[in-house]
Each structure stands twice: as structure tokens, then as C-alpha cells.
Write a protein that holds these residues in place. Structure first.
Motif, mmCIF file in Angstrom:
data_model
loop_
_atom_site.group_PDB
_atom_site.id
_atom_site.type_symbol
_atom_site.label_atom_id
_atom_site.label_comp_id
_atom_site.label_asym_id
_atom_site.label_seq_id
_atom_site.Cartn_x
_atom_site.Cartn_y
_atom_site.Cartn_z
ATOM 1 N N ASN A 55 0.834 -1.210 0.000
ATOM 2 C CA ASN A 55 0.000 0.000 0.000
ATOM 3 C C ASN A 55 0.864 1.254 0.000
ATOM 4 N N ASN A 56 1.870 1.277 0.836
ATOM 5 C CA ASN A 56 2.731 2.463 0.941
ATOM 6 C C ASN A 56 3.486 2.719 -0.360
ATOM 7 N N VAL A 57 4.053 1.652 -0.936
ATOM 8 C CA VAL A 57 4.844 1.815 -2.163
ATOM 9 C C VAL A 57 3.970 2.298 -3.311
ATOM 10 N N LEU A 58 2.813 1.665 -3.501
ATOM 11 C CA LEU A 58 1.976 2.000 -4.658
ATOM 12 C C LEU A 58 1.267 3.336 -4.491
ATOM 13 N N ASN A 59 0.915 3.693 -3.264
ATOM 14 C CA ASN A 59 0.334 5.028 -3.049
ATOM 15 C C ASN A 59 1.362 6.108 -3.349
ATOM 16 N N ALA A 60 2.611 5.837 -2.979
ATOM 17 C CA ALA A 60 3.679 6.810 -3.270
ATOM 18 C C ALA A 60 3.900 6.962 -4.771
ATOM 19 N N GLU A 61 3.594 5.905 -5.523
ATOM 20 C CA GLU A 61 3.756 5.930 -6.982
ATOM 21 C C GLU A 61 2.491 6.407 -7.686
ATOM 22 N N SER A 62 1.452 6.744 -6.887
ATOM 23 C CA SER A 62 0.157 7.196 -7.433
ATOM 24 C C SER A 62 -0.461 6.153 -8.359
ATOM 25 N N VAL A 63 -0.330 4.894 -7.972
ATOM 26 C CA VAL A 63 -0.921 3.793 -8.746
ATOM 27 C C VAL A 63 -2.340 3.542 -8.245
ATOM 28 N N ASN A 64 -3.259 3.368 -9.184
ATOM 29 C CA ASN A 64 -4.647 3.059 -8.844
ATOM 30 C C ASN A 64 -4.801 1.548 -8.716
ATOM 31 N N PHE A 65 -5.131 1.053 -7.539
ATOM 32 C CA PHE A 65 -5.185 -0.383 -7.288
ATOM 33 C C PHE A 65 -6.084 -0.666 -6.092
ATOM 34 N N TYR A 66 -6.370 -1.947 -5.889
ATOM 35 C CA TYR A 66 -6.949 -2.359 -4.623
ATOM 36 C C TYR A 66 -6.476 -3.776 -4.316
ATOM 37 N N ILE A 67 -6.432 -4.099 -3.034
ATOM 38 C CA ILE A 67 -5.930 -5.391 -2.573
ATOM 39 C C ILE A 67 -7.051 -6.162 -1.905
ATOM 40 N N LYS A 68 -7.110 -7.454 -2.223
ATOM 41 C CA LYS A 68 -8.161 -8.300 -1.654
ATOM 42 C C LYS A 68 -7.526 -9.569 -1.075
ATOM 43 N N PRO A 69 -7.751 -9.848 0.231
ATOM 44 C CA PRO A 69 -7.260 -11.108 0.815
ATOM 45 C C PRO A 69 -7.980 -12.288 0.173
ATOM 46 N N LEU A 70 -7.246 -13.393 -0.037
ATOM 47 C CA LEU A 70 -7.796 -14.565 -0.693
ATOM 48 C C LEU A 70 -7.615 -15.815 0.168
ATOM 49 N N ALA A 71 -8.410 -16.799 -0.119
ATOM 50 C CA ALA A 71 -8.255 -18.083 0.564
ATOM 51 C C ALA A 71 -7.230 -18.933 -0.186
ATOM 52 N N LEU A 72 -6.092 -18.334 -0.483
ATOM 53 C CA LEU A 72 -5.012 -19.000 -1.210
ATOM 54 C C LEU A 72 -3.723 -18.910 -0.405
ATOM 55 N N LYS A 73 -2.823 -19.853 -0.658
ATOM 56 C CA LYS A 73 -1.515 -19.861 -0.005
ATOM 57 C C LYS A 73 -0.444 -20.022 -1.082
ATOM 58 N N ASN A 74 0.790 -19.651 -0.726
ATOM 59 C CA ASN A 74 1.898 -20.034 -1.592
ATOM 60 C C ASN A 74 2.437 -21.391 -1.137
ATOM 61 N N PHE A 75 3.474 -21.884 -1.772
ATOM 62 C CA PHE A 75 3.966 -23.222 -1.442
ATOM 63 C C PHE A 75 4.683 -23.258 -0.095
ATOM 64 N N GLN A 76 4.898 -22.099 0.484
ATOM 65 C CA GLN A 76 5.457 -22.037 1.843
ATOM 66 C C GLN A 76 4.353 -21.899 2.894
ATOM 67 N N GLN A 77 3.119 -22.135 2.460
ATOM 68 C CA GLN A 77 1.935 -22.128 3.328
ATOM 69 C C GLN A 77 1.631 -20.737 3.893
ATOM 70 N N GLN A 78 2.101 -19.677 3.230
ATOM 71 C CA GLN A 78 1.810 -18.309 3.670
ATOM 72 C C GLN A 78 0.542 -17.805 2.973
ATOM 73 N N LYS A 79 -0.274 -17.038 3.699
ATOM 74 C CA LYS A 79 -1.521 -16.514 3.141
ATOM 75 C C LYS A 79 -1.217 -15.485 2.051
#
Length: 780
Positions: A55-79
Motif C-alpha cells: 500500500n505504501n509503495v503504490l500510493n507513493a507511486e500514485s498507482v490506482n489499485f486495490y488489494i483483496k485477501p484470498l483463501a489462497l496460499k503459496n507453497f510455503q503455506q503463507q496466506k
């Protein structure tokens, strides 16, 4: 709402005033349709724990975006969470900014339009619904929604294209054959031309007129597919560059949209509503192999037909014809178009491209693409299992997995040898032992319900995708065989055989040496145990290679008796593996060994200069359906870096060794005598590819490079590039580029082409070479 179905020809994502737009062109039974989906989003994944930093990086770059938590993990079992963007510009800007800030991204290298099709399992065929509008030559569907239609088979119109130009890319002519066209557009003053030739020549005053007429003809005749030979890297690249230089836009896309060419590691040609398919790439995709993929060589090999200019310096002759004999150049230009059409028709290359798309979702024109095909098939399944794909190399493992099993051979000349082959060994290992990227992660997380692999790998017994995918492909292949559809069978075989290579490739995001080693080392185990069982039956295994076991049988057996033993052993081994895998692993065996071949006789050579057997080299007389054929593996008859003299001599040598060994001395004397008399001069040319640019050869310069450099001293303008072939010969003046007439050094050919081959078999026919020279040959 309008509903129809079609086949994807082109797909592109665009930033518009309405946001991100997906534009997908389909060919349908009712003509071409452009589908437009507005207000789409592009996305990549991040670890949820990185949300605040992102959020901090992209707001500083004035990028239009949104983030949504998902019921997905990577292979290291991180959300995981997804970052969504409403434009391509924002998507790529965000990716760059976050990577520069040290944030790990997941799947940001997947093109948004590819993800759109992939996640809908669209593999060429698609249903589409939306608001329908008719135009003069095509339709448009707005607010389009697409989903897979796996049953749709397209009927595609194709046009063969070929251009002629000078070394700077200045155009002379364009040939177009197909879709009702058979013409050459040629720059020059009109000349009288016999209409009975079957095609027309359209004369233009300059390149601008030529390119404008080219656009008109493409628009009028409206092909779905444009084919050619090196048509992407050469023809369309030249057309695009000349149009740019002349200030023109080549609006040859449907809807009068322009051609676009992008160059990088490879050249990509994009024509909205059409597809460009290159003959060379498609042959390679279909695993055809040629010494040279030039149109001249392939058309000669496949069709028995030649190009109309066969000069070593065809460019010089093309320029001469343009200046002095334009009618001959037109005929040459047209002939190239026709040869390409004939090759496509005879080998059904367009059918193969369609089938590959239907199986994998790859674009019709995709070059290579085994990794991309795997991603297309696997990634949507992985997401639905709750995971996002890993980045390359994030497993932290650096060891290399071993290759396939190869047994040191027992050299000799044998009367009867049978070969048992495991059918699709690596795919069947993956299916049997649940070897799979998802299965590895789930198996490590739940070891109590897993199958042991190698290098501490464990594979889940329940959560995996590749075993089911392989089963589905195997069933489809069997159906293809049952319905006598060799093209579909071959396409499926290529995909199945590529699965191991993909998992063992560092260019694949799923690369993990625990996966590949669990396949190859299991293969070693299977081959060694199979050898043991065969030997317990009283037979001798003389060689083994990856999935093939070579078994010596008694000399006095008839061919029918050998065949019966082969079938008996195959049944016994299959039964043994079913029992072994069930008892040891509580799994169902998908291994299947087949009695594949009977060789009578069969020869295994030693390593040159040694007494031990060599690997991946043999020759045998194959007995099949009461017919015989000599089969060479790894020997000079199948190697392009040996002369035709060596290849011809070896064939004749083994023909006699297997049938009349007592006459070998006569054969060798005849060959040496004919060689010295010059009767084999046309067979003495070596052909070798340049492995690097000429300037990079500085130490240990090989003979073919010596020949080029020697020629350049007298012909300073002559050059060859990396990858091109050098034809050279050995003369009394040293090594030289082949020019037709030379004073050959026959002694070198005796030493390099005759003696090594004769030495290989001499001990098996009670003959020894005492001395061979240009004037003397003695057999003792």
C-alpha cells in the motif's frame, strides 16, 4: 443476449477510456467476430503480510489499485492476497515499483489476457454471449462473456505469403497464394506475361504502391491464417520495417486494424483477427527433425520438389532477376508460396496446430511452448486447490537430478535380440507415484498420508493434478489410436513426454529437483529390477537405455519363438510390477512394458580404442511383419557431421556383416579403390554448423572454421553467422570450403571415414587391417 461459438484467432489487452479492455477475435461458422470485454482487471499476488508495505509503495507511486485477501496460499503455506489494477499501465508500473522495493510478487509475469483465457479453460474453442452488432465483413459482440467450448473445431482459411527483397530489406515483390489468390505483386514496368501460367502479376511503380495493394488484397480475401517459411522472423519483420520507414501503416488486421511487430528474445507478430503460423516453428513443435529446416531442404525431403533458385548465393541471383528477368523472379516467388502450401497440406501442419491449441490452450502460432503449455493446463487447477504458483527458484534447492538410466552395453554380434520398452515410462511413473508439484507440497505438509519420493520428497496420496491429467491424456491418445487419428495421437504423445522435461527445466516456475529426481531415480530402480527379473528367467540383458531393455536370446531360436518369448516376458514383468507396487507402496501400477522389437542380427560396438561397450550406439536388422530393415542408433549413418561416404560405407558394411561377412574384404577393397580413383568425390563433403560467431573462434579453431577463414582471405565480403552450416572438404592444400572441384586428400578420408568403421567390426568377421594407404591395402 446473442450466443455463438468460435475459435480464438487473436487476443489482446488494451488500455482504453473505459479502462482495461480485452479484445478477442474468433472465427465462427457465420464469419469473424470481434468480442470486446470492458472494465476488466489485471492482477498479481502478494503475501498478505506484505499488504501494508505494498500500500505504501503504490500510493507513493500514485498507482490506482486495490488489494483483496484470498483463501489462497503459496507453497510455503503463507496466506496470499491479490492486487487488482484497472489498466495495463498501472499493472506494469506497480510490478516494477514493488520489485524495486524488494517485494516478492507471484505470477506477475503472466500476461493478463493469457490469464483471462487460462482461468476459463478456453483452449481455442469458446462460447460467447453479449450485445451483437453486424458490420460489413465481421461482427462485434460488446460486453462479451466467454467460456470454454471444447467441442468446437474450426474451418480455417489460409493464405501463403512470401516476399523477395535485397539485403537491406528493400522490397521487390510479394507472393500470395490461397483464399482465392494466386498472384505476385511486383515493382516494375508492366511486361507481357502468358496467362496460361495460372497466376497473375500485378505491377506497381514503387514500394508504397506495392504495400498499399498488399493491404487491399489481404482485406478483400480475408484469410484467417497467414502461413510462410520463417514468415515471422523475416517476411513480416521486413514488411513492418519497410512500412515504418515509408510512413505507412499496414492495416491488414480485421476491422482495418494495423499489423504490429515486437522484437525481443523472439519476434512476435500481431494481426487483429488473424493468425500467422510459421512452417519451421510448426515442424519443430510437431518434433520433425531435418538436417536443415530451410525451405529448399524440407521441400526436397517431403515433396521431392525444389525451389526455382538453388544457387549457393540465392540473394545475388534474386537481385539479378529483379534487375534483368522479373518474370523469372515472379515464378520463383510464387513457387516458394506453393511449396509452403504443399508442405502444410501433406504434413497437416495446420491441423496439428489446432489440435495442440485444443489440448493445451497455447496460441496457434506459439513457438516451442512446452513450459507455457504446462502452465496453461496446470495453473488454473492449482488455484482451485488453494495455491498460487511459486516463483522460479524459491525452493532453495540447488542439487541436480540425474538423467535416465543407461546400462553399459555388452559389446558383440548377436543372432537374436528382443527389446522390451516401457510405454511412456516417465508419465506412468508420475501417475503411479503421484509425482506432482501440488502433491509435493501437500505431501511434505502431511507426511503420514504420502508416497515416499527421492531426495526427501513426499507426495500426497490425495491432493495432486498431474496423475489425473496424465490419465486423461492417455485415454484420449488411446481413443485417437482406436479412431485412426495419428495427428491427435502424436500431439498427445508430445505433450505427455514433455511433462518430465518441464518439471526438470529451470525455466519453469514449478522446477524442483525433488520432482525430477523422483522421476528419474524411480526409473533407475524400475529398470534395474526389471533386468533382475528377466535374468531370473534365464535370459541375458545386454543393454538398457532409459525405458528400453535389450535381451539376448539363443541363436537357434526361430523368429516366431523369439516373438513368443518377448510377449511372455512382457506379461510376466507387468504382472510382477502390479504385485510389487501394491505390496511395497499400496499403489496401483500404471507401468506397462511392451514387447517392441526383434533384431536379428544385432550389433553393439565397443568405445573406440577400448574394450568396454559404448552407450546409445547400436545397429540391428529389425524383423517386423516378415519385413527387415537396418536400424542405426548413434552411428555415422544418422550423424550429419560424417560424410555421405561414411554413411554409405557403413550401410553396406553392416549389410554384409549380417548376411555375408566373408565378402567384407572385397567391399573394403572396392571402396578404397573407388575412392582413390575419384568415384566418390561427390560423397566427400563434411557439413558442420557454426556453434558461435566466427570472431569468437580464437583458440583451437576447428576444421570447418579454418575453411571459412581461409576462404575469407581471398573473398573478404563472404561471411557466415552463428547457426549456419559450413560445407568443407580435405584437400592436398588443407581444409577448404566446398566449391565443387578439389584435389582431395584421399589418405585423410581413409583414416577418418573408412578405417574407424572397419575397425569397429573387423574382430567380428575375422579380419584385421594391417595397412591401409593410398597405394596399398592388405587384409590378414
Amino acid at each position: 443476449m446473442y450466443l455463438t461459438s468460435g475459435f480464438v484467432l487473436s487476443a489482446q489487452a488494451n488500455d482504453t477510456a473505459h479502462g482495461l479492455q480485452y479484445e478477442i477475435w474468433l472465427t465462427t461458422e457465420n464469419g469473424p467476430i470481434k468480442t470486446v470485454s470492458d472494465s476488466e482487471t489485471a492482477l498479481f499476488f502478494i503475501k498478505s503480510e506484505d499488504t501494508n508495505i505494498v500500500n505504501n509503495v503504490l500510493n507513493a507511486e500514485s498507482v490506482n489499485f486495490y488489494i483483496k485477501p484470498l483463501a489462497l496460499k503459496n507453497f510455503q503455506q503463507q496466506k496470499m492476497s491479490a492486487c487488482y489494477f484497472k489498466s495495463l499501465r498501472q499493472f506494469y508500473s506497480a510490478s516494477k515499483a514493488l520489485k524495486n522495493s524488494g517485494i516478492t510478487l507471484f505470477e506477475d509475469d503472466i500476461r493478463p489476457i493469457d490469464r483471462y483465457l487460462m482461468e476459463r479453460f478456453i483452449k481455442g474453442g469458446a462460447w460467447v454471449t453479449g450485445n451483437h452488432f453486424e458490420y460489413e465483413s465481421y461482427s462485434v459482440i460488446l460486453n462479451a462473456k466467454l467460456k470454454a467450448n471444447s467441442d468446437y473445431s474450426p474451418s480455417l482459411s489460409k493464405l501463403s505469403l512470401d516476399i523477395e527483397c535485397n539485403e537491406s530489406g528493400v522490397l521487390f515483390s510479394i507472393g500470395l497464394v490461397g483464399c482465392g489468390l494466386d498472384c505476385i505483386i511486383m515493382i516494375g514496368e508492366p511486361q507481357s506475361f502468358e496467362p496460361s501460367a495460372g497466376y497473375t502479376i500485378i505491377w506497381c511503380e514503387d514500394e508504397v504502391a506495392l504495400l498499399r495493394l498488399f493491404v487491399e488484397l489481404i482485406t478483400e480475401h480475408d484469410p484467417d491464417i497467414i502461413i510462410g517459411w520463417n514468415v515471422i522472423e523475416f517476411d513480416f519483420s521486413v514488411l513492418y520495417e519497410r512500412a515504418e520507414a515509408l510512413g505507412l501503416k499496414l492495416a491488414i488486421g480485421r476491422g482495418k486494424l494495423p499489423l504490429y511487430v515486437r522484437k525481443g528474445h523472439f519476434t512476435r507478430v500481431f494481426i487483429p483477427g488473424r493468425c500467422v503460423i510459421d512452417g519451421i516453428d510448426t515442424l519443430k513443435n510437431a518434433t520433425y527433425s531435418f538436417e536443415s529446416f530451410s525451405l529448399a531442404n524440407v521441400s526436397k525431403q517431403i515433396l521431392g520438389e525444389s525451389k526455382l533458385i538453388e544457387s549457393n548465393n540465392s540473394l545475388q541471383e534474386i537481385i539479378r532477376q529483379f534487375n534483368e528477368d522479373k518474370l523469372s523472379l515472379a515464378a520463383y516467388n510464387r513457387q516458394d508460396c506453393i511449396l509452403v502450401n504443399k508442405i502444410f497440406e501433406k504434413l497437416k501442419l495446420l491441423d496439428f496446430a489446432v489440435i495442440r491449441t485444443q489440448l493445451t490452450g497455447l496460441e496457434l502460432e506459439k513457438k516451442g511452448g512446452s513450459v507455457a503449455a504446462f502452465i496453461n493446463m496446470y495453473l488454473p487447477l492449482l488455484h482451485r486447490s488453494g495455491y498460487v504458483a511459486p516463483n522460479m527458484g524459491d525452493h532453495g534447492l540447488t542439487f541436480e537430478s540425474p538423467g535416465g538410466y543407461v546400462m553399459e552395453s555388452l559389446p558383440g554380434l548377436y543372432k537374436n535380440v528382443i527389446v522390451l520398452d516401457f510405454k511412456s515410462l516417465y508419465p506412468s511413473i508420475m501417475q503411479t507415484f503421484y509425482i506432482d508439484p501440488l502433491g509435493l507440497i501437500e505431501g511434505l505438509a502431511n507426511p503420514s498420508n504420502s508416497v515416499e519420493g527421492y531426495n526427501f520428497a513426499k507426495f500426497s496420496r490425495e491432493n495432486h493434478h498431474l496423475p489425473k491429467l496424465i490419465k486423461s491424456l492417455a485415454l484420449q491418445r488411446q481413443l485417437a489410436k482406436d479412431h485412426n487419428d495419428p495427428m491427435l495421437s502424436q500431439a498427445i504423445k508430445i505433450i505427455m513426454n514433455s511433462l518430465y522435461g518441464v518439471l526438470g527445466s529451470k525455466g519453469c516456475r514449478f522446477y524442483d529437483p525433488r520432482l525430477s529426481s523422483s522421476i528419474t531415480l524411480r526409473g533407475h530402480e524400475i529398470m534395474l529390477q526389471t533386468k533382475k527379473w528377466i535374468e531370473e528367467c534365464g535370459y541375458s540383458v545386454i543393454y538398457g537405455d532409459t525405458d528400453s531393455t535389450f535381451i539376448k536370446l539363443d541363436d537357434e531360436l526361430t523368429h516366431d519363438e523369439c516373438n513368443e518369448i518377448g510377449k511372455f516376458l512382457a506379461d510376466k514383468i507387468n504382472t510382477a510390477w502390479v504385485s510389487e507396487i501394491k505390496q511395497t507402496h499400496n499403489l496401483t501400477s500404471h507401468l506397462e512394458i511392451e514387447f517392441e522389437s526383434l533384431y536379428s542380427p544385432f550389433f553393439l560396438p565397443t568405445i573406440r580404442g577400448k574394450s568396454v561397450g559404448s552407450k546409445k550406439r547400436y545397429v540391428g536388422q529389425l524383423i517386423k511383419h516378415n519385413e527387415t530393415k537396418l536400424v542405426f542408433k548413434g552411428l555415422e549413418t544418422v550423424r550429419s557431421d560424417w560424410t555421405k561416404l561414411a554413411q554409405q560405407f557403413q550401410f553396406d558394411l553392416f549389410t554384409l556383416l549380417f548376411k555375408q561377412p566373408s565378402k567384407i574384404d572385397i567391399l573394403v577393397k572396392e571402396y578404397i579403390s573407388n575412392l582413390i580413383r575419384g568415384e566418390f568425390d561427390h560423397l566427400l563433403v563434411f557439413k558442420k554448423r557454426l556453434g558461435q560467431n566466427l570472431s569468437d573462434y580464437r583458440k583451437n579453431i576447428p576444421p570447418h572454421v579454418q575453411a571459412v577463414k581461409k576462404f575469407q582471405k581471398k573473398n573478404s565480403e563472404f561471411t557466415l553467422n552463428r547457426g549456419e552450416f559450413v560445407t568443407f572438404v580435405y584437400t592436398t592444400n588443407g581444409v577448404e570450403l566446398y566449391q565443387g572441384l578439389h584435389n582431395y586428400d584421399y589418405q585423410i578420408y581413409l583414416e577418418k571415414q573408412i578405417i574407424p568403421l572397419f575397425d569397429m567390426v573387423s574382430s567380428f568377421c575375422n579380419l584385421n587391417v594391417n595397412s591401409i594407404s593410398s597405394g596399398q591395402f592388405n587384409l590378414i
